[in-house]
Design a protein around this motif. Structure first.
Motif, PDB file in Angstrom:
ATOM      1  N   UNK A 169       0.879  -1.172   0.000  1.00 26.26           N
ATOM      2  CA  UNK A 169       0.000   0.000   0.000  1.00 26.26           C
ATOM      3  C   UNK A 169       0.920   1.227   0.000  1.00 26.26           C
ATOM      4  N   UNK A 170       1.069   1.840  -1.156  1.00 29.55           N
ATOM      5  CA  UNK A 170       2.029   2.938  -1.299  1.00 29.55           C
ATOM      6  C   UNK A 170       1.340   4.275  -1.011  1.00 29.55           C
ATOM      7  N   UNK A 171       1.624   4.837   0.152  1.00 30.03           N
ATOM      8  CA  UNK A 171       1.041   6.124   0.546  1.00 30.03           C
ATOM      9  C   UNK A 171       2.147   7.109   0.922  1.00 30.03           C
ATOM     10  N   UNK A 172       3.274   6.988   0.237  1.00 30.62           N
ATOM     11  CA  UNK A 172       4.377   7.893   0.511  1.00 30.62           C
ATOM     12  C   UNK A 172       4.037   9.333   0.148  1.00 30.62           C
ATOM     13  N   UNK A 173       3.150   9.522  -0.821  1.00 31.24           N
ATOM     14  CA  UNK A 173       2.788  10.886  -1.226  1.00 31.24           C
ATOM     15  C   UNK A 173       1.483  11.351  -0.596  1.00 31.24           C
ATOM     16  N   UNK A 174       0.889  10.534   0.260  1.00 28.08           N
ATOM     17  CA  UNK A 174      -0.361  10.917   0.912  1.00 28.08           C
ATOM     18  C   UNK A 174      -0.083  11.799   2.128  1.00 28.08           C
ATOM     19  N   UNK A 175      -1.115  12.492   2.553  1.00 27.00           N
ATOM     20  CA  UNK A 175      -1.007  13.251   3.795  1.00 27.00           C
ATOM     21  C   UNK A 175      -0.753  12.276   4.944  1.00 27.00           C
ATOM     22  N   UNK A 176       0.045  12.659   5.942  1.00 24.59           N
ATOM     23  CA  UNK A 176       0.390  11.728   7.033  1.00 24.59           C
ATOM     24  C   UNK A 176      -0.827  11.103   7.708  1.00 24.59           C
ATOM     25  N   UNK A 177      -1.886  11.915   7.946  1.00 29.02           N
ATOM     26  CA  UNK A 177      -3.044  11.340   8.629  1.00 29.02           C
ATOM     27  C   UNK A 177      -3.770  10.323   7.756  1.00 29.02           C
ATOM     28  N   UNK A 178      -3.773  10.551   6.444  1.00 32.60           N
ATOM     29  CA  UNK A 178      -4.397   9.596   5.524  1.00 32.60           C
ATOM     30  C   UNK A 178      -3.605   8.291   5.512  1.00 32.60           C
ATOM     31  N   UNK A 179      -2.287   8.388   5.428  1.00 33.96           N
ATOM     32  CA  UNK A 179      -1.444   7.197   5.409  1.00 33.96           C
ATOM     33  C   UNK A 179      -1.592   6.390   6.704  1.00 33.96           C
ATOM     34  N   UNK A 180      -1.643   7.084   7.831  1.00 33.95           N
ATOM     35  CA  UNK A 180      -1.816   6.392   9.110  1.00 33.95           C
ATOM     36  C   UNK A 180      -3.181   5.716   9.188  1.00 33.95           C
ATOM     37  N   UNK A 181      -4.189   6.375   8.647  1.00 32.18           N
ATOM     38  CA  UNK A 181      -5.530   5.771   8.649  1.00 32.18           C
ATOM     39  C   UNK A 181      -5.530   4.488   7.830  1.00 32.18           C
ATOM     40  N   UNK A 182      -4.867   4.507   6.678  1.00 34.69           N
ATOM     41  CA  UNK A 182      -4.788   3.308   5.839  1.00 34.69           C
ATOM     42  C   UNK A 182      -4.087   2.184   6.594  1.00 34.69           C
ATOM     43  N   UNK A 183      -2.958   2.508   7.251  1.00 33.71           N
ATOM     44  CA  UNK A 183      -2.227   1.487   8.013  1.00 33.71           C
ATOM     45  C   UNK A 183      -3.089   0.895   9.114  1.00 33.71           C
ATOM     46  N   UNK A 184      -3.870   1.762   9.762  1.00 31.43           N
ATOM     47  CA  UNK A 184      -4.756   1.274  10.822  1.00 31.43           C
ATOM     48  C   UNK A 184      -5.854   0.375  10.250  1.00 31.43           C
ATOM     49  N   UNK A 185      -6.400   0.755   9.099  1.00 32.22           N
ATOM     50  CA  UNK A 185      -7.443  -0.064   8.469  1.00 32.22           C
ATOM     51  C   UNK A 185      -6.900  -1.418   8.034  1.00 32.22           C
ATOM     52  N   UNK A 186      -5.662  -1.452   7.523  1.00 33.48           N
ATOM     53  CA  UNK A 186      -5.037  -2.719   7.156  1.00 33.48           C
ATOM     54  C   UNK A 186      -4.911  -3.611   8.395  1.00 33.48           C
ATOM     55  N   UNK A 187      -4.418  -3.031   9.494  1.00 34.25           N
ATOM     56  CA  UNK A 187      -4.274  -3.802  10.723  1.00 34.25           C
ATOM     57  C   UNK A 187      -5.613  -4.348  11.196  1.00 34.25           C
ATOM     58  N   UNK A 188      -6.636  -3.519  11.236  1.00 38.23           N
ATOM     59  CA  UNK A 188      -7.943  -3.955  11.728  1.00 38.23           C
ATOM     60  C   UNK A 188      -8.534  -5.049  10.842  1.00 38.23           C
ATOM     61  N   UNK A 189      -8.324  -4.951   9.541  1.00 37.81           N
ATOM     62  CA  UNK A 189      -8.824  -5.991   8.642  1.00 37.81           C
ATOM     63  C   UNK A 189      -8.084  -7.303   8.875  1.00 37.81           C
ATOM     64  N   UNK A 190      -6.757  -7.220   8.969  1.00 38.26           N
ATOM     65  CA  UNK A 190      -5.972  -8.438   9.127  1.00 38.26           C
ATOM     66  C   UNK A 190      -6.208  -9.104  10.484  1.00 38.26           C
TER      67      UNK A 190
END
Length: 798
Positions: A169-190
Motif C-alpha cells: 500500500x504505497x502512501x508515501x505521497x499521501x497526507x500523514x493522517x491519511x497514510x496512518x488511517x490506511x495502516x490502521x485499516x489494514x491492521x484492523x482488517x488483518x
C-alpha cells in the motif's frame, strides 16, 4: 552416556557443582519448557523419559534414576510411519489443525473465525522489492505456508499460493493522517480476517509505505500452518532472507507430513494408556468455566472480533515475580496461571473448572524437526480447584500439581478429553478460557528480527471456541502479559472489570512486593467462597449494612447520599428511610434468609431498597431494567423470591410485586435483623453452561473482607466521596455501595445509567465533590474523553 547433572546445569546456566542431588529444581528456577527440552534431549539419546514423571520429582537424584530406568528398559519399536511424499499428495490434519479447521464454520459454538495470529512492525526505511523476494523464498522454503485444506479435511502442499505475494500500500505521497488511517485499516482488517485455506493462502504479508521513508509491516499467519514457535522461526527466516538470501542452510531433510505420521506411530501405545487414564477420571472432572453471556445474545457481527489488553512486566519486576514463585517452589508459569484462575473463578462463579492450556512440544523424531514450520501444538485440560485454598500459594501449588499430572498423560490430548466429556454429558463441551504460556520458549521476536524489523508495535491472536486467551510471553528480558477476548459475546464492561481485577492481583506481587503465601483471604477479592479475616485480624467482620447504623449513631449529621439533583441525605436520614422500608418488607412476609428481586433503575431509591433488604435479613437479587424479557423471567423464576420490588408492576412475576414507593411508609424496624456473617448478601446471575441463568451466592463475610482490603489499598477515608457507577448486577457495585459506609464517606448517586454519558458523569463528579472513582477502564476513558477531549487524552486514559 547421559550426564543429568551437566545437562540440568546447562539449562540453568550454573556450575554443575552448585546443584545438590536433592534440590528442588523448580525452586531453583527451571521452567516447565526447559524440562521438556531435557526430555527431548534424553529421548534422542535413548532414554524415553516422560515430562510428568520428571516434573513430579524435580531433583537430580530422581532424574538420574528415571534416566537409568529408561535406558535399561526394553524399547518397543515404533512403526516406521509413512514415507515422505511428493508435493500434492493429500494427508490428514493434525489434531489441533483439525479443530482449527472445524472452528472456521459458524455452525460451531463460538466458531466462524480463523485461528490466527498477527503482528505489526514500524520500520524506518525498507526495500519493498527485497522484502517481496524474501517472502517468495520463505514460502518456497516452508511447504506448510502453501498447504491447502480441502472440504474433506485433507491437506496437500501446492507448488505456489497467494502466501508468497507481498501486498504493498504505497502512501508515501499521501497526507500523514491519511497514510496512518490506511495502516490502521489494514491492521484492523488483518486482525479479524479469514484467509482462504482451501487455496493454500495461510500467510498474509502486507506493507504500508508512509511519508518520509517510514513503513508498517503487517504479518498474519493462520495457525493451521504455524504455531507460536513456528511463527518465531518464520519471522527469523524472513529477516535473514531479506538481509542475505544465501545466508540460510538448505531446506530441512524432513517434512511436517512425515512428522505427523511418525508422531502417530511413536505414541500409539502411550496414547492408549493415557486414554485409559482420562476415561477413569472423566466422571470426576469439573466442567470448563462459563463466563456471563451478553443479554440477548452476541452483538451482530461483533462476535467475530477480538480485542487485546496488555501489560509489560519490566525486567526488574519480572525478576521479583520469578523469585516470588521460586520461593514457593512453583514455576512462574504456574503462578501466572493461578492469578488467572482466581479471576476466572470469581466471574464464572465456579470454584472448580477446567483450564485450557496449549502445549508446545515438538517431539525429537528427526534431527531437523526444530527447523520445520507447522502446528506442533497440543492442548491440556487442567483441573482447577479454588475451594479450601487459603492463599495464592496454595492455589499455585495445587494448579502446578494438576498441570504436571495432565502433562503426564498428554498423548490423549485435551481435545480428545473435551470430546470424551461431551459424550459423558450428552452434548458438546467447549473450553473457552485458555492460558497460553510461552515462558521458556525464547523471545517471539529473535535478534535477527529485531535487527531488521524491530520489535512488534501491535499484535493479536484469535481462535474458534475461545472467549478469553490469556498469554504470557518472553521478550527482551521482560514478560508480556496479554488478554485476547471475544467481547461481543460478553456483557458490556465485563472483561474490563476482570482485567482491572487481574492487574490489581499482579500489583500485590509487583508493586506491594507481597509474598504469594501472604496473598490470602480478602486480598483474593472474594474469589474464594468463604475467607478468613485479612492478615489474621481478630476484628469482627461487619454485615455489609451495619456500618450504616454504626455511623448514624456516632455521626448522624454526616452526609451519606448525594443525588444527581443536588439533594443530600445524612446518615441518620438514610438509616430512618432504610428501617422504614425494611419494616414494610417484613410486613409483606420477607423473612431471614429470603431473597428479594430488585428490578429498579439506578438511583437513590435503588440504594435504599438494597440496604433495606439486607436490614430485613434477606439477600437481594438484582435484575437490570434493560435486560431482555426472557432473561428477566428466567432470573426472577430461578431465584424463587419472597417479593419483587419493581417499577414494572404490569409484568408477570413469580412472587408478589411492590413499587419502591410502596415501601417508604412502612412501620420502621427498631434495628436490622440479626444474622450471621456467612449469610447471603446478594445473588448475581450468570449464564450457565446450558444457557439457563446460574446464581452465584455472595456472603456478607466475603464482601466485607474484600472491601476492608480494598479500602486499605485505596486509602478511602471519611472525607472521601465516591460515585455509584456500576450496575447492581456486577460485583464492582459492592465497592460503590458499601465501601464508603465502612469509613463514613459519602456516595454520589446518579439517576439511571450514566456509564455511557461522560459529560453527565463529569458534571456529577464536580457537583458532588467526588474524590475517588472506582470504575472499569472503559468508563474511565469515557470520562477522560469528556473532560479533556478526544484529541488530548490524559496520560492514564490513553
Amino acid at each position: 552416556m547421559i550426564d543429568v547433572r551437566s545437562d540440568v546445569a546447562a539449562m540453568l546456566d550454573v556450575d554443575p557443582s552448585d546443584l545438590r542431588d536433592d534440590e528442588n529444581l523448580i525452586g531453583r528456577g527451571l521452567y516447565s519448557l526447559a524440562v521438556m527440552r531435557l526430555v527431548a534431549r534424553w529421548s534422542r539419546q535413548g532414554a524415553a523419559v516422560r515430562f510428568g514423571d520428571l516434573a513430579r520429582t524435580p531433583t537430580i537424584d530422581a532424574w538420574r534414576r528415571a534416566v537409568d530406568d529408561a535406558l535399561a528398559a526394553d524399547s518397543v519399536p515404533a512403526d516406521a510411519g509413512e514415507s515422505d511424499a511428493a508435493d500434492g499428495t493429500a494427508f490428514g490434519l493434525g489434531t489441533m489443525q483439525h479443530a482449527y479447521w472445524l472452528g472456521r464454520s459458524a455452525t460451531h459454538a463460538l466458531g466462524g473465525v480463523a485461528a490466527h495470529g498477527c503482528c505489526e512492525f514500524r520500520l524506518d526505511g525498507i526495500d519493498a522489492e527485497r522484502l517481496a523476494n524474501a517472502l517468495r523464498a520463505l514460502v518456497r522454503r516452508h511447504p506448510t505456508l502453501r498447504t491447502a485444506v480441502d472440504d474433506t479435511g485433507m491437506q496437500r502442499v501446492l507448488e505456489d499460493s497467494a502466501s508468497s505475494h507481498l501486498t504493498v500500500h504505497d502512501h508515501r505521497s499521501s497526507a500523514p493522517d491519511v497514510a496512518e488511517r490506511v495502516a490502521r485499516e489494514v491492521r484492523e482488517r488483518m486482525e479479524h480476517q479469514m484467509l482462504d485455506a482451501s487455496a493454500g493462502h495461510l500467510l498474509d504479508v502486507e506493507l504500508t509505505l508512509l511519508p518520509g521513508g517510514a513503513a508498517v509491516l503487517h504479518v498474519d499467519i493462520d495457525i493451521i500452518a504455524a504455531d507460536a514457535v513456528s511463527f518465531r522461526l518464520l519471522l527469523g527466516d524472513l529477516a535473514r532472507l531479506y538481509e542475505d538470501p544465501a545466508d540460510l542452510a538448505g531446506p530441512a531433510a524432513y517434512s511436517y507430513r512425515r512428522y505427523l505420521a511418525d508422531k502417530k506411530a511413536s505414541t500409539r501405545l502411550t496414547r492408549s494408556l493415557d486414554e485409559r487414564y482420562w476415561r477413569g477420571r472423566a466422571s470426576s472432572l469439573p466442567m470448563p468455566p462459563q463466563l456471563p453471556q451478553r443479554p440477548g445474545g452476541p452483538l451482530a457481527g461483533a462476535e467475530l472480533r477480538t480485542t487485546r489488553r496488555a501489560l509489560t512486566i519490566d525486567a526488574e519486576r519480572r525478576e521479583h515475580f520469578e523469585a516470588a514463585a521460586r520461593s514457593s517452589e512453583v514455576t512462574p508459569a504456574a503462578l501466572h496461571a493461578a492469578l488467572l484462575a482466581v479471576v476466572i473463578g470469581r466471574w464464572s462463579g465456579a470454584s472448580r473448572f477446567l483450564l485450557n492450556v496449549p502445549l508446545f512440544n515438538r517431539r525429537p523424531l528427526h534431527p531437523d524437526v526444530d527447523r520445520l514450520v507447522g502446528d506442533f501444538s497440543s492442548s491440556l485440560l487442567v483441573p482447577v480447584d479454588l475451594s479450601g485454598k487459603d492463599s495464592l500459594e496454595d492455589i499455585a501449588r495445587a494448579l502446578q500439581e494438576e498441570l504436571y499430572e495432565a502433562a503426564s498423560h498428554a498423548d490423549f490430548e485435551g481435545l480428545d478429553v473435551i470430546r470424551l466429556l461431551g459424550r459423558e454429558n450428552g452434548g458438546a463441551v467447549v473450553a473457552p478460557v485458555v492460558f497460553t504460556s510461552g515462558m521458556g520458549l525464547g523471545d517471539l521476536v529473535g535478534p535477527d528480527v529485531r535487527r531488521v524489523f524491530g520489535l512488534p508495535t501491535a499484535g493479536l491472536t484469535q481462535g474458534p471456541q475461545i472467549q478469553l486467551d490469556a498469554q504470557v510471553m518472553d521478550q527482551d528480558g521482560q514478560t508480556l502479559l496479554s488478554w485476547d477476548s471475544r467481547d461481543g459475546h460478553l456483557p458490556d464492561g465485563l472483561v474490563d472489570e476482570m482485567w482491572a481485577e487481574q492487574l490489581r492481583l499482579y500489583g500485590l506481587i509487583l508493586e506491594q512486593r507481597r509474598e504469594i503465601g501472604e496473598i490470602r483471604g480478602a486480598l483474593l477479592a472474594g474469589s474464594l467462597a468463604v475467607v478468613d479475616a485479612p492478615d489474621g485480624s481478630d476484628e469482627p467482620l461487619p454485615l455489609l449494612h451495619t456500618a450504616l447504623y454504626d455511623r448514624a449513631r456516632r455521626d448522624p449529621d454526616r452526609v451519606c447520599l448525594i443525588s444527581e439533583d443536588g439533594g443530600r441525605s445524612t446518615y441518620a436520614e438514610v438509616r430512618d428511610a432504610v428501617l422504614a422500608r425494611a419494616g414494610e418488607l417484613v410486613a409483606r412476609g420477607v423473612r431471614l434468609g429470603d431473597r428479594v428481586v430488585l428490578h429498579l433503575a439506578k438511583g437513590p431509591e435503588q440504594i435504599l431498597t438494597a440496604l433495606a433488604v439486607l436490614s430485613a435479613g434477606a439477600a437481594y437479587v438484582p435484575i437490570g431494567i434493560d435486560q431482555p424479557a426472557e432473561r428477566i423471567r428466567m432470573v426472577a423464576s430461578a431465584s424463587r423470591p419472597a417479593l419483587v420490588v419493581t417499577g414494572d408492576l404490569d409484568r408477570e412475576w413469580p412472587a408478589a410485586a411492590v413499587a419502591p414507593s410502596g415501601l417508604s411508609s412502612g412501620v420502621p424496624l427498631d434495628g436490622p435483623v440479626d444474622q450471621e456473617p456467612d449469610a447471603p448478601a446478594y445473588v448475581l446471575y450468570t449464564s450457565g453452561s446450558t444457557g439457563v441463568p446460574k446464581g452465584v451466592v455472595v456472603s456478607h463475610r466475603a464482601v466485607s473482607n474484600t472491601l476492608r482490603a480494598c479500602n486499605e489499598l485505596a486509602r478511602l477515608a471519611p472525607d472521601d466521596t465516591t460515585v455509584a457507577i456500576s450496575s447492581l448486577e456486577f460485583d464492582l457495585s459492592a465497592q460503590d455501595l458499601f465501601a464508603p459506609l465502612l469509613v463514613g464517606g459519602s456516595i454520589a448517586c446518579p439517576t439511571g445509567d450514566i456509564r455511557r454519558d461522560g459529560l453527565r458523569l463529569a458534571a456529577l463528579i464536580r457537583a458532588a465533590g467526588v474524590t475517588q472513582v472506582h470504575a472499569v477502564p472503559g468508563v474511565l476513558r469515557l470520562l477522560c474523553d469528556a473532560v479533556l477531549g478526544e484529541n488530548d487524552p490524559a496520560p492514564g486514559c490513553a
